[in-house]
Design a protein around this motif. Structure first.
Motif, PDB file in Angstrom:
ATOM      1  N   THR A 177       0.849  -1.195   0.000  1.00  0.00           N
ATOM      2  CA  THR A 177       0.000   0.000   0.000  1.00  0.00           C
ATOM      3  C   THR A 177       0.883   1.244   0.000  1.00  0.00           C
ATOM      4  OG1 THR A 177       0.049   0.074   2.391  1.00  0.00           O
ATOM      5  CG2 THR A 177      -1.761  -1.163   1.384  1.00  0.00           C
ATOM      6  N   PRO A 178       0.250   2.401  -0.154  1.00  0.00           N
ATOM      7  CA  PRO A 178       1.003   3.630   0.126  1.00  0.00           C
ATOM      8  C   PRO A 178       1.277   3.704   1.637  1.00  0.00           C
ATOM      9  CG  PRO A 178      -1.143   4.096  -0.898  1.00  0.00           C
ATOM     10  CD  PRO A 178      -1.147   2.660  -0.525  1.00  0.00           C
ATOM     11  N   TRP A 179       2.007   4.729   2.053  1.00  0.00           N
ATOM     12  CA  TRP A 179       2.120   4.995   3.492  1.00  0.00           C
ATOM     13  C   TRP A 179       1.662   6.428   3.727  1.00  0.00           C
ATOM     14  CZ3 TRP A 179       2.957   1.102   6.821  1.00  0.00           C
ATOM     15  CH2 TRP A 179       2.966   1.452   8.180  1.00  0.00           C
ATOM     16  N   ALA A 180       0.995   6.656   4.844  1.00  0.00           N
ATOM     17  CA  ALA A 180       0.428   7.987   5.109  1.00  0.00           C
ATOM     18  C   ALA A 180       1.497   8.947   5.628  1.00  0.00           C
ATOM     19  CB  ALA A 180      -0.679   7.872   6.143  1.00  0.00           C
ATOM     20  N   PRO A 181       1.343  10.235   5.353  1.00  0.00           N
ATOM     21  CA  PRO A 181       2.243  11.214   5.978  1.00  0.00           C
ATOM     22  C   PRO A 181       1.937  11.287   7.482  1.00  0.00           C
ATOM     23  CG  PRO A 181       0.534  12.313   4.687  1.00  0.00           C
ATOM     24  CD  PRO A 181       0.362  10.851   4.467  1.00  0.00           C
ATOM     25  N   PRO A 182       2.928  11.715   8.298  1.00  0.00           N
ATOM     26  CA  PRO A 182       2.783  11.648   9.758  1.00  0.00           C
ATOM     27  C   PRO A 182       1.513  12.311  10.290  1.00  0.00           C
ATOM     28  CG  PRO A 182       4.998  12.351   9.181  1.00  0.00           C
ATOM     29  CD  PRO A 182       4.250  12.226   7.897  1.00  0.00           C
ATOM     30  N   ALA A 216       7.588   8.435   3.466  1.00  0.00           N
ATOM     31  CA  ALA A 216       6.492   8.703   4.403  1.00  0.00           C
ATOM     32  C   ALA A 216       6.634   7.819   5.643  1.00  0.00           C
ATOM     33  CB  ALA A 216       5.145   8.454   3.721  1.00  0.00           C
ATOM     34  N   PHE A 217       7.025   6.563   5.431  1.00  0.00           N
ATOM     35  CA  PHE A 217       7.218   5.657   6.578  1.00  0.00           C
ATOM     36  C   PHE A 217       8.337   6.178   7.480  1.00  0.00           C
ATOM     37  CE2 PHE A 217       9.426   2.018   8.515  1.00  0.00           C
ATOM     38  CZ  PHE A 217       8.384   1.465   9.254  1.00  0.00           C
ATOM     39  N   MET A 218       9.439   6.587   6.876  1.00  0.00           N
ATOM     40  CA  MET A 218      10.556   7.097   7.681  1.00  0.00           C
ATOM     41  C   MET A 218      10.141   8.367   8.430  1.00  0.00           C
ATOM     42  SD  MET A 218      13.979   6.270   5.429  1.00  0.00           S
ATOM     43  CE  MET A 218      13.484   6.687   3.782  1.00  0.00           C
ATOM     44  N   ASP A 219       9.358   9.211   7.767  1.00  0.00           N
ATOM     45  CA  ASP A 219       8.870  10.424   8.443  1.00  0.00           C
ATOM     46  C   ASP A 219       8.041  10.054   9.677  1.00  0.00           C
ATOM     47  OD1 ASP A 219      10.048  11.865   6.429  1.00  0.00           O
ATOM     48  OD2 ASP A 219       8.177  12.341   5.361  1.00  0.00           O
ATOM     49  N   CYS A 220       7.205   9.021   9.541  1.00  0.00           N
ATOM     50  CA  CYS A 220       6.371   8.592  10.673  1.00  0.00           C
ATOM     51  C   CYS A 220       7.242   8.045  11.802  1.00  0.00           C
ATOM     52  CB  CYS A 220       5.364   7.521  10.242  1.00  0.00           C
ATOM     53  SG  CYS A 220       4.007   8.179   9.262  1.00  0.00           S
ATOM     54  N   CYS A 221       8.269   7.260  11.448  1.00  0.00           N
ATOM     55  CA  CYS A 221       9.151   6.702  12.482  1.00  0.00           C
ATOM     56  C   CYS A 221       9.816   7.833  13.265  1.00  0.00           C
ATOM     57  CB  CYS A 221      10.226   5.811  11.858  1.00  0.00           C
ATOM     58  SG  CYS A 221       9.545   4.287  11.212  1.00  0.00           S
ATOM     59  N   GLU A 222      10.207   8.860  12.529  1.00  0.00           N
ATOM     60  CA  GLU A 222      10.883   9.988  13.183  1.00  0.00           C
ATOM     61  C   GLU A 222       9.909  10.749  14.071  1.00  0.00           C
ATOM     62  OE1 GLU A 222      14.263  12.570  11.216  1.00  0.00           O
ATOM     63  OE2 GLU A 222      12.287  13.254  10.581  1.00  0.00           O
ATOM     64  N   LEU A 225       7.880   7.964  16.724  1.00  0.00           N
ATOM     65  CA  LEU A 225       8.708   7.188  17.658  1.00  0.00           C
ATOM     66  C   LEU A 225       9.933   7.960  18.133  1.00  0.00           C
ATOM     67  CD1 LEU A 225       8.862   3.748  15.782  1.00  0.00           C
ATOM     68  CD2 LEU A 225       7.325   4.380  17.642  1.00  0.00           C
ATOM     69  N   GLY A 226      10.254   9.047  17.440  1.00  0.00           N
ATOM     70  CA  GLY A 226      11.521   9.731  17.730  1.00  0.00           C
ATOM     71  C   GLY A 226      12.709   8.885  17.288  1.00  0.00           C
ATOM     72  N   ALA A 227      12.492   8.001  16.299  1.00  0.00           N
ATOM     73  CA  ALA A 227      13.576   7.130  15.823  1.00  0.00           C
ATOM     74  C   ALA A 227      14.611   7.949  15.055  1.00  0.00           C
ATOM     75  CB  ALA A 227      13.008   6.040  14.919  1.00  0.00           C
ATOM     76  N   ARG A 228      15.835   7.390  14.954  1.00  0.00           N
ATOM     77  CA  ARG A 228      16.891   8.080  14.206  1.00  0.00           C
ATOM     78  C   ARG A 228      16.829   7.605  12.754  1.00  0.00           C
ATOM     79  NH1 ARG A 228      21.326   6.394  16.914  1.00  0.00           N
ATOM     80  NH2 ARG A 228      22.525   5.692  15.098  1.00  0.00           N
ATOM     81  N   VAL A 229      16.579   8.550  11.868  1.00  0.00           N
ATOM     82  CA  VAL A 229      16.360   8.195  10.467  1.00  0.00           C
ATOM     83  C   VAL A 229      17.484   8.750   9.609  1.00  0.00           C
ATOM     84  CG1 VAL A 229      14.857   8.640   8.492  1.00  0.00           C
ATOM     85  CG2 VAL A 229      13.851   8.069  10.707  1.00  0.00           C
ATOM     86  N   ASP A 230      18.058   7.900   8.781  1.00  0.00           N
ATOM     87  CA  ASP A 230      19.026   8.377   7.799  1.00  0.00           C
ATOM     88  C   ASP A 230      18.406   8.173   6.417  1.00  0.00           C
ATOM     89  OD1 ASP A 230      21.083   8.607   5.874  1.00  0.00           O
ATOM     90  OD2 ASP A 230      22.611   8.095   7.372  1.00  0.00           O
ATOM     91  N   ARG A 231      17.944   9.270   5.821  1.00  0.00           N
ATOM     92  CA  ARG A 231      17.195   9.149   4.568  1.00  0.00           C
ATOM     93  C   ARG A 231      18.091   8.779   3.398  1.00  0.00           C
ATOM     94  NH1 ARG A 231      14.619  12.346   7.813  1.00  0.00           N
ATOM     95  NH2 ARG A 231      12.358  12.097   8.030  1.00  0.00           N
ATOM     96  N   ARG A 232      19.353   9.175   3.492  1.00  0.00           N
ATOM     97  CA  ARG A 232      20.244   8.874   2.373  1.00  0.00           C
ATOM     98  C   ARG A 232      20.591   7.380   2.365  1.00  0.00           C
ATOM     99  NH1 ARG A 232      25.443   8.801   1.369  1.00  0.00           N
ATOM    100  NH2 ARG A 232      25.889   9.158   3.567  1.00  0.00           N
ATOM    101  N   LEU A 233      20.925   6.879   3.540  1.00  0.00           N
ATOM    102  CA  LEU A 233      21.259   5.453   3.620  1.00  0.00           C
ATOM    103  C   LEU A 233      20.012   4.585   3.735  1.00  0.00           C
ATOM    104  CD1 LEU A 233      24.323   5.486   6.072  1.00  0.00           C
ATOM    105  CD2 LEU A 233      24.326   5.196   3.571  1.00  0.00           C
ATOM    106  N   ARG A 234      18.873   5.225   3.913  1.00  0.00           N
ATOM    107  CA  ARG A 234      17.606   4.522   4.132  1.00  0.00           C
ATOM    108  C   ARG A 234      17.707   3.525   5.295  1.00  0.00           C
ATOM    109  NH1 ARG A 234      16.140   3.305  -1.790  1.00  0.00           N
ATOM    110  NH2 ARG A 234      14.955   5.096  -2.487  1.00  0.00           N
TER     111      ARG A 234
END
Ligand code: G6P
Length: 474
Positions: A177-182, A216-222, A225-234
């Motif tokens: 599916t798609p993923w929703a924005p935060p 969008a998923f990474m944005d939600c995790c950040e 959850l306050g997770a540490r996201v590296d968008r370049r390395l995914r």
């Protein structure tokens, strides 16, 4: 012991039971199943799925350990789970299809829905149980260090549950599916939103169909959850564990599709359709009757097109195939009725004695769909939001001169966009104009665009899509 496993709600086969108790097996429906069936059998994958129908439940109960292949069915290695019907209903209909699907496709009419009260709490509990049943079965079936590929929004909690049970396994989750924005994902109760994200992050690898949904998923995790996201390395690091994020845009096995579409049943449907429409131009759409597919606005657009272009009256027919889907949900039943009302309006307004401007078909018929693809001059794919949309990929393979009118909100737009006529799915007038442009597109432009569409559509066929994810697991 088994080294590669796949888990999904819907399995590769389903059973119907006749009055005398006889079981008949047929191929399961849905894009995910068509993508995976062939490859899973070839690679000796063990598939774990849920029993969906009464026939499925009877078949499972007769099979030792729920393994249908051990009961002699030619299914490939298949374990079906007999989850109690009430639990299944709450997990599948109330949570997966009415909540997670709605969130990720942005389908809520927010002044009225959703509301999460005590009833939802019980439904969520069932979703946990259902995910737990999958985790348990996978833990039982998997050999040491096996690779497990968990599919879709029905099973967001299974990866973390499975990791707790079997830390030796390498686990992937894939969202079709798609993923929703935060800001939209956060409609979910806070603890539910956390559990969904942490469930998927229980996997070593979380896959998406496009970069847009992965982001969008990474944005939600950040943000949730306050997770540490590296968008370049995914990568997403949460509570000391890293999950890699992957983008694998599922395509079509063009050769197999062509072969199927040249069989005699398809040819005879083509002859019948030709008889019905004569030499008129064809605008085709093929969908499940699904809220996100935007069928009603598609019909409105066709109506506007006919109103604006009387020169096309009598020279074009819209074939709209809208197959039944999720009829346990009232929203879907109402939507189907609304599709039928709009179709009737168009007929009442424009039909003449020798011209039917619209043929709406609401019965599932795969060979007839293939026939429609082959005859299409224009293919309309205008979802509000869609993970990928395989119709947009199948059409150009089967109709080399067909112009594609494509929603910019379909995942397929990332690859097909440059060669399609792109539309904003909410813009009915814009869609009507695109239908006209598609109809008058010169022949050489059709063929040129068609070639590019076909290349993009077949770039990552299911076997390579699966292999890429297995590789990503190491
Ligand atoms: C989407 C989902 C699939 C699902 C299909 C049909 O494509 O991503 O997982 O199988 O819809 O939906 P259904 O509810 O009929 O399984």
């Amino acid at each position: 012991m088994n080294s590669v496993l796949v888990a999904s709600n819907r399995g590769p086969v389903s059973f119907t039971v006749s009055e005398d108790g006889e079981l008949t097996m047929k191929r399961g429906g849905g894009g995910l199943v068509s993508g995976l069936s062939g490859v899973a059998k070839e690679h000796g994958v063990v598939w774990v799925c849920a029993a969906l129908s009464d026939g499925d439940r009877i078949a499972v109960r007769r099979a030792p350990g729920g393994r249908l292949d051990h009961a002699g069915y030619a299914t490939g290695a298949l374990r079906m789970l007999d989850i109690p019907p009430a639990t299944f209903h709450r997990a599948y209909n109330a949570v997966a299809n009415s909540t997670l699907w709605f969130v990720n496709h942005l389908l809520y009419d927010t002044p009225n829905a959703p509301s999460f009260g005590t009833r939802f709490a019980r439904e969520w509990e069932s979703y946990r149980d259902y995910n737990g049943a999958f985790a348990l079965a996978l833990a039982e079936e998997a050999g040491p260090h096996a690779r497990v590929m968990v599919q879709d929004y029905h099973l967001t909690l299974t990866p973390a549950m499975l990791r707790a049970e079997r830390p030796d396994l390498r686990v992937a989750h894939f969202s079709h599916t798609p993923w929703a924005p935060p800001e939209y994902f956060s409609l979910l109760p806070d603890e539910v939103a956390r559990e969904v994200l942490e469930g998927i992050l229980g996997a070593d690898h979380a896959g998406f169909l496009t970069d847009r949904w992965a982001r969008a998923f990474m944005d939600c995790c950040e943000s949730v959850l306050g997770a540490r996201v590296d968008r370049r390395l995914r990568t997403v690091v949460h509570e000391g564990r890293a999950t890699r994020i992957g983008v694998h845009s599922l395509g079509v096995d063009g050769h197999a599709l062509w072969e199927r579409a040249c069989e005699p049943d398809v040819e005879s449907h083509m002859a019948a359709l030709r008889q019905q429409v004569g030499d008129r131009r064809l605008i085709v759409r093929i969908d499940r009757t699904e809220l996100s597919k935007n069928i009603v606005r598609g019909l409105m657009a066709y109506g506007e097109f006919l109103a604006a272009h009387p020169e096309w009256h009598g020279r074009v027919v819209h074939l709209a195939f809208a197959y039944p889907s999720r009829h346990d949900l009232p929203e879907y039943r109402e939507y189907t009725a609304s599709v039928q009302r709009w179709a009737k309006e168009i007929e009442d307004e424009y039909a003449t004695e020798d011209w039917d401007p619209l043929i709406l078909n609401v019965n599932d018929d795969y060979p007839r769909s293939l026939a429609a693809y082959r005859m299409a001059d224009v293919l309309l794919v205008n979802p509000i939001r869609d993970g990928m949309n395989l119709v947009a990929k199948e059409g150009p393979i089967l109709s080399p001169r067909c112009a594609l009118v494509l929603s910019r909100e379909a995942g397929a737009a990332a690859e097909l966009g440059p060669h399609a006529l792109m539309v904003n799915p909410y813009d009915v007038t814009g869609t009507a104009a695109a239908l006209h442009r598609a109809l008058v597109m010169p022949e050489d432009e059709r063929r040129r665009r068609g070639e590019r569409l076909r290349e993009a559509a077949t770039a990552l066929p299911p076997d390579r899509w699966l292999a890429a994810q297995l590789d990503a697991l190491g």
